[in-house]
Each structure stands twice: as C-alpha cells, then as structure tokens.
Write an enzyme that holds these catalytic residues in place. Structure first.
Site, PDB file in Angstrom:
ATOM      1  N   ASP A  95       0.868  -1.173   0.000  1.00 24.31           N
ATOM      2  CA  ASP A  95       0.000   0.000   0.000  1.00 24.31           C
ATOM      3  C   ASP A  95       0.903   1.220   0.000  1.00 24.31           C
ATOM      4  O   ASP A  95       2.078   1.158   0.372  1.00 24.31           O
ATOM      5  CB  ASP A  95      -0.939  -0.010   1.206  1.00 24.31           C
ATOM      6  CG  ASP A  95      -2.213   0.790   0.947  1.00 24.31           C
ATOM      7  OD1 ASP A  95      -2.220   1.645   0.031  1.00 24.31           O
ATOM      8  OD2 ASP A  95      -3.211   0.566   1.649  1.00 24.31           O
ATOM      9  N   TRP A  96       0.361   2.350  -0.390  1.00 27.86           N
ATOM     10  CA  TRP A  96       1.174   3.532  -0.634  1.00 27.86           C
ATOM     11  C   TRP A  96       1.801   4.024   0.687  1.00 27.86           C
ATOM     12  O   TRP A  96       1.088   4.335   1.641  1.00 27.86           O
ATOM     13  CB  TRP A  96       0.323   4.611  -1.288  1.00 27.86           C
ATOM     14  CG  TRP A  96       0.274   4.549  -2.787  1.00 27.86           C
ATOM     15  CD1 TRP A  96       0.441   5.606  -3.630  1.00 27.86           C
ATOM     16  CD2 TRP A  96       0.058   3.420  -3.646  1.00 27.86           C
ATOM     17  NE1 TRP A  96       0.349   5.200  -4.957  1.00 27.86           N
ATOM     18  CE2 TRP A  96       0.115   3.862  -4.991  1.00 27.86           C
ATOM     19  CE3 TRP A  96      -0.154   2.063  -3.410  1.00 27.86           C
ATOM     20  CZ2 TRP A  96      -0.043   3.003  -6.084  1.00 27.86           C
ATOM     21  CZ3 TRP A  96      -0.315   1.204  -4.503  1.00 27.86           C
ATOM     22  CH2 TRP A  96      -0.262   1.673  -5.806  1.00 27.86           C
TER      23      TRP A  96
END
Length: 821
Positions: free
Chosen positions: A225-226
């Site tokens: 995930d970012w």
C-alpha cells in the site's frame, strides 16, 4: 561504490541496473517500464466500484454500487458482469491494474471503509470478491485484492496493531482472502497499513512468504500500500513492488547492499523479477495473441449493468400493510423529503471515490419515472449537519437562464482559474450542497486541486431579514452579492500551513431588505486538501422551521418518500463513524413526517448500519439502498413503484446499539494495540451465540412476492476431501416475479465455548415467475467442516456432529443432519 555482484539472471536481457530498478514504482501511479522486454510502464487506477484516476488524464468513469451494495445482491454472475465492465473501463483509461477489490471484513459497525468492502462474513465476502476479480481479469486487466490483512478500522490504522489469535485469523480474517485466491485467482495482492500481532505485513517475511505464499498458496505479485513499508524488513519480506515511487526501501542501492550482505539471495530477487514480468505480460494480452473486448467507457451496456446492480442491491427491510410498491394511478401528489433526496450520494470518503459522468438522485429518478402523471414536490426537511437549509433552485437562476433551474457552475483547474482561463466544465447545478469527498467533481479535473464558481441570480422574494451561510470541507469559500464580498472564507488561506489546508470553514452574512429584489450572485469554492464539499444555505423572513415545512408538505400529499442516511462526511478512508445515530435531525424528521402521513417510505443511503431506535416503529416501509452508484436514483424509483421487485439481502447484521456489539469494547485500542478479544463472535455469529435479537439479521430481505423453501435433500454422505450436493425446492407462491436467495449454514451440534453455533458456507440466488418452482443445488465441501487447530497449526475435523441449516436469512432456517463417512 560499484557492486561486484553478478546479474540476478545471467541469461536475462536485462542489465543488473535495469533489474534492480524494477522493485519500486516510477512515480505515484506507475510501475516502471521494462524497455529490454518492450514492456511499457504500467499505470494503475484506484477503487473497486469504478475507475479512479489520480494522475492525468483524470476524467470520469461509470460509478457502480459500492462493494457493500454489491454484496447485498448475493448474485455472483451479476457482480462478475460488474467486474468485466470495470476491466474494460480500466483499459479505456490506459491503465492495466485496478487496485481492488478491498475484502477486509466488517468487524466494526462504525468501520469507515465498510462501504468499500463486502460483508461481515468471509464466505459471502470471499465469493463476491471472487466474482468481481474473475470479471476484471477476464478483460485483460489485473485485479489487486487488498488489504492483506486485518485492516478493519481506520482510526490510527498505520500505528495500531491488530492483535488476533491464530484461529480467529484463519477462520475469519484470512479465510476471505483464501476463498478469493481459490475461486478468483487474483494476479496481485496489496499489503495493509496496520501491523498484525506487532508485525507490519509488508515488512514481514513471516506474513508474506510464510502465510500468504507458503500457507495460502498465493504465487502472484505483491505490492505495498502507498507508503506502507516501514523499513529494511521489506527487502526480505517477499514484497515485489514498493509504492509510490521512487522507492525509499526497495532502492537499487539497498538491494545491492542486501545481496552483498546475504540478507537476500539472487534466487529470491529472480523470483520477484519473474513475478513482475509475468504480471506485465498478463496485462499485455496482444503479446500472447489473446483477444478481449475493446476498451469501453460510459457505454449503454455499462449504464445498464450499473442499474441492474443497484436494483438488486436494494433491500426491503419493512413493508407494513404492503405499502410498497406505490401505485402510480392512485397518487396525484408525492412528497420527496430528506437530505439525501436531491443528492446522489455515491460513497464514503477516501481513495474509493468515483467521478461519474452523471449521477441520478432519488428525486430525479422519481420524477423521471412518473413524468407528468404525478406532481412530485420536494422539501429538504433537514440537512445532514447543523447547516441552514439549502437555498433551493426555485430562487436561483443561472446566467441567461430562468429561476427554478439553479446556477451556472464552472469547474476549473486551479492554475486555469488563477490565470483567467476557460473552465474545464460548465454545467447547471440546482443548488449548492455537495460532498465530493476525495473524488473529482467533474470530468477532466484533478481530484485534489480545483475551483468551482457558481454564478447567476438569487431572488429575495419578500421584505425582511435574510441570513446566509456557507460551510466548506477542506477548502475555502466566498460569496459575492452584486459584486461585493459578503462572506469571506477565502482570503486568509495560507497554502504553506498544513492545518490551514485541512480546515473546514464556515461563515454567515445577514441582510435586511425593504422590498423584494434580485441579487447578482457569485459563490466560489476551492478544494485545499483531501475531502471536498460545499454548502450554501439561508434563513428567510418567510422561512418555516424546515421540518415543520416538510411535515406540512407531507400532510398535503398522497404519499411520501424520505431519503436519508449518511454520506462521505461521516465515513470513509481515515474516518470511522463517530456516532451511531443518523446525523442532523433526521430521526425527528422521519418521526414527524410519518405521523403526518402514514403512507411514508424511508430510503437509506449508507455504508454502515444506523440507529433505528428513535424512528423505525413510526416508519411503515424501509428500503436500504446502500451507496447505489450513478443509477441509484433510477433504481430506487423503480423499486418504489414496483417496476422492480426488491431482492437484496443484508450482508451485515444490523445491531440495536453499538454497545451490544462485542468488538466495540476493544475499539479503538490503546497502547498501540487493538485486541480482537471477541474472537469468532463477529456479526451474526455473536447474535446467534448470545441469543440476542438484532434489529435486522444477516441475510434478511423482504420481497413484493412470497416464497416457500421446501425440504432439503443431500446427495449422499460426505467423505474426506469430497463434496456433496444439497438440493432444495423453492416456489414463488405470490403473484409477482421475484428472486430469492437460498442460504446454507453449517451448524455445530453442542459447540464448545468460543465457537459460534453456525456459519454460512454457500448460497444461490434464483429468479422465479409467479407459481414457478425451481431447485437450488448447492455444494457442501469437506473443507467446510474443518476448523483451525492452533496447537497443531493445521486445519482439522475437530467435531463430527453437524446440521445443515437452509433458509433465506440467518434467523429463518430449517435443519437436516449432515452424515459423515
């Protein structure tokens, strides 16, 4: 320092430098290109109920119901069609991966992202996720299942560790992934932000290699995930791509050092490299001679799928006296009331925000359906917050338009607005009451930085005092009357101040006039951070209390629809709900309107259950519409007037209060941990074990017809590793065509402490004509009987006495004994 290591794969056409640059993104929304293999950079898109582009060229896409609504259809073939449409639209946006679906379970009734995931139950969630994954990937687009794992709350999600015992993990929170991997076979998985039992999965070899790959058998691509990777552990964890790029952890320099120090070997990096190449090649179907449908966007076919999904999601929860469906021939005046009536609420806030080409509100959907045959009248009644009533369209005129139409709305990119360039989009807005959240408000606009200018005339039809207000979400606003600024929430904005950019602003202005007049009106809004929204309200000398005005309107009509619920102001990414009650004065509005007109139907739009205690007894009919997407208003109208027979079933238990839900006593956690102390007692499992009656049970939903579920039969005895079939006749005993969902639960006889009495294992949806009988045939697999033995770290047959429970909700079941050989 120049490395002395050999290329990861000496036979590869890629240089060592090219190979080591492939493990982190090129930028925020592109995976890197592989020039030596003629593979271009891969752009990815966000969301799971539409395509959200957060990098140029931006633009709009078809907005389907959010995942909780998709789950309410209990219709896997239909949701596979939704997935196919999403796959085509993703490619139409020149993207090759859709970052969805999100499948984390609805552990908390206040969960901010429940709207974009499916259900409290891993079987329903896993099978619906599998359907949408199959659809997306059948069109040559990669799905990316997320967020692995236990991402069940938004409060402080990056720091609070989900503390979960091994059995609960595998029987609930990992089971949904296991089903999706087995039945959907996604090409990619995204890690989560939260630690699990003290370890961040993206940094954990135990979680990604040990659990995800070795135990669960996932052999595809893993992306972080970012900004979810925390440190050097990611070098060894089996994550293939760090996002966003350029990387901070999986950099060429760190990977070279790790190879030289023996922290990771060449074989492991070769496996990751091959997974990246395999993903790229799957998403470049022309290389393998594969043919898919042409890219497609905003097509009649996609609009039709969005409508059917919205119609099948809508769940009839109450219908006293068979109030619904309304009969158009017997209604001359219809009141449509409520804060969600004139707005097409499309979802909670967060990255799963879609900008549709159009969206139909319940008010518009009803007017479009009944045409001139019914006089449809509108009153807001109350807002979702404490704002003044919204200035209605009858007192607004666009530039070169007529009163009653609203205002001319010009949508700008910020730099274009500041340099007096033309707007990107010009349209007419009936009123200023918007909550766009993270989404762009119009096509061709970036979602993070835009300006909207509304202009035209405002009619002040009577002498006296007027009070006006604006309220912004994470933005600045201004109101001008006849060229003079009267409300200024704009000029003090400091773009260098972090808190200023995130601030919500409000302002008021009062004016007293001696005679009626028209005012040249200009209203401005600029989004400054994440969530966008703007409200323009007033109080007039002729104003009634807005609820009283709605009550008077309701009393004068033949029937009433109240559209209420939630919006992205109250739930979404980084935002769990703060209160169980309907926001604003909605409960009072519903009570008073229903008292004034007993032919009132309430329609809710929301992603999580709400508090019914103050108003449900007063409401004769109730429809749950979830967030139904761009065609939601049309779908609601068609169900209200019987063009469609509702067939949705609840994907969640609706509680009486938050206090009776056991996980709430552990929320939000403390000292960096949130204990999953309720164990397996999530949703209906808790209610069944505790003998508590919820407001509405899991799997529940009414119809305009009636069904009879007959006596189920088994095809034989179940043996190790095999499956059998349970067949059950279902008859439509009413006078309307309809659909019924047959649900199969496995029941443990005399379950031990901590084991809920039963759990869903399969379901099927049947479409039946009046008087028709069909047989539902559902598989029961031996693995459905297994439970996880934490001491042995294995799935085992720990019990041998079972019943199969078959019915149309978790509380409407008949039993047959399950025989084992």
């Amino acid at each position: 320092m120049k490395s002395s290591i050999m290329p990861i794969n000496e036979a590869s056409p890629l240089s060592i430098d090219e190979q080591l640059n492939l493990f982190a993104g090129r930028d925020a929304w592109h995976y890197p290109a592989i020039p030596s293999l003629n593979l271009p950079a891969m752009q990815v898109a966000d969301c799971g109920h539409g395509v959200t582009l957060v990098a140029p060229p931006y633009g709009s896409a078809t907005c389907f119901p959010t995942s909780v609504g998709m789950a309410a259809t209990w219709n896997q073939p239909l949701i596979e069609e939704v997935g196919q449409a999403l796959g085509r639209e993703t490619r139409a946006k020149n993207c090759r991966m859709l970052l969805g679906p999100m499948v984390n379970l609805h552990r908390l009734p206040c969960g901010g992202r429940n709207y974009e995931t499916f259900s409290e139950d891993p079987v329903l969630a896993g099978k619906m996720a599998s359907a949408i994954i199959r659809g997306i990937q059948s069109e040559g687009t990669s799905a990316c299942i997320k967020s692995f794992a236990c991402n069940n709350q938004q409060f402080n999600q990056k720091n609070i560790s989900a503390e979960v015992d091994p059995r609960t993990l595998r029987e609930l929170y990992l089971k949904v992934f296991e089903i999706a991997y087995r039945e959907g076979q996604p090409w990619a998985t995204m890690t989560c932000y939260n630690p699990i039992n003290g370890e961040y999965p993206g940094d954990s070899q135990t979680w990604l290699q040990g659990v995800l790959r070795d135990e669960m058998g996932f052999d595809g691509f893993i992306v972080s995930d970012w900004n979810a990777l925390q440190g050097e552990g990611a070098i060894q964890s089996s994550v293939d791509m760090e996002m966003p790029g350029p990387g901070k952890v999986l950099t060429p320099e760190r990977l070279r050092d790790a190879l030289e120090l023996g922290l990771v070997d060449e074989a492991e990096l070769e496996r990751r490299l091959q997974r990246i190449i395999e993903l790229y090649e799957k998403c470049e179907p022309a290389r393998k001679g594969e043919r898919y449908s042409p890219p497609e966007l905003d097509s009649p076919r996609h609009r039709s799928i969005a409508l059917r999904a919205a119609e099948e999601a809508i769940t009839l929860l109450k219908n006293d006296g068979a109030l619904l469906p309304f009969d158009r021939t017997r209604i001359k005046r219809l009141a449509v009331i409520g804060p969600n009536a004139a707005n097409a609420r499309l979802g909670g806030g967060g990255s799963a925000s879609v900008s549709p080409f159009y969206a139909i509100s319940p008010l518009q959907g009803i007017r479009d359906l009944v045409g001139d045959s019914v006089d449809v009248l509108f009153a807001e009644g109350c807002s979702q917050g404490s704002n003044l009533p919204t200035v209605p369209p009858e007192f607004l005129s666009p530039v070169d338009g007529e009163f009653g139409q609203g205002l001319t709305a010009e949508y700008f990119q910020v730099d274009h607005f500041l340099s007096d360039e033309a707007p990107s989009v010009t349209q007419t807005n009936g009123q200023i009451d918007f909550s766009w959240g993270w989404a762009s408000p119009a096509t061709s606009l970036p979602r993070n930085d835009y300006v909207v200018r509304w202009s035209g005339k405002l009619r002040l039809p009577a002498a006296g005092q007027y009070r006006f207000s604006i309220a912004t979400q994470e933005g600045i606003g201004r109101v001008d009357f006849d060229g003079e600024t009267v409300i200024d929430c704009w000029s003090d904005f400091d773009p260098t101040n972090f808190e200023s950019a995130y601030a919500n602003r409000a302002g008021e202005f009062a004016i007293e006039i001696d005679a009626p007049r028209d005012v040249e009106l200009c209203v401005l809004y600029r989004k400054t951070k994440t969530r966008g929204g703007m409200h323009f309200g007033w109080e007039t000398p002729f104003s009634q209390d807005p609820i009283e005005a709605a009550v008077e309107l309701a009393a004068s009509c033949d029937a009433v629809v109240i559209a209420g619920g939630l919006s992205n102001q109250f739930e979404g990414g980084d935002c769990d709900r703060k209160a169980f009650a309907l926001p604003g004065c909605q409960a009072e509005l519903i009570r008073r309107v229903c008292a004034a007109n007993p032919r009132t139907a309430v329609v809710l739009k929301n992603g999580t259950p709400v508090d019914y205690r103050d108003w449900l007894d007063a409401a004769p009919a109730l429809l749950e519409a979830y967030y139904p997407g761009q065609e939601g208003g049309t779908a609601i109208a068609r169900v209200l007037f019987g063009e469609v027979n509702p067939s949705g079933k609840l994907p969640d238990t609706h509680p009486n209060n938050w206090e009776e839900v056991p996980c709430m006593q552990f929320y939000p956690g403390e000292n960096g941990k949130t204990e999953y102390g309720e164990g397996l007692m999530v949703g209906y499992r808790h209610y069944d074990a505790a003998g508590v009656e919820p407001v509405f049970p899991f799997g529940f939903g009414l119809s305009y017809t009636t069904f009879e579920i007959g006596v189920p039969k088994l095809s034989g005895a179940l043996t190790e590793g095999s499956e059998i079939e349970v067949s059950v006749p279902v008859a439509n005993t009413g006078n309307r065509a309809g659909q019924e969902v047959v649900q199969v639960y496995l029941e443990w006889v005399n379950p031990p402490a901590g084991r809920p009495p039963r759990a869903l294992i399969n379901f099927a949806k049947l479409a039946l004509k009046p008087g028709e009988t069909q047989t539902a045939r559902l598989a029961v697999h031996y693995r459905d009987l297994l439970t996880y033995n934490a001491d042995h770290a294995a799935w085992e047959l720990e019990h041998r006495e079972f019943n199969l429970c078959i019915g149309n909700s978790s509380r409407s079941l008949q039993r047959i004994k399950l025989r084992l050989n």
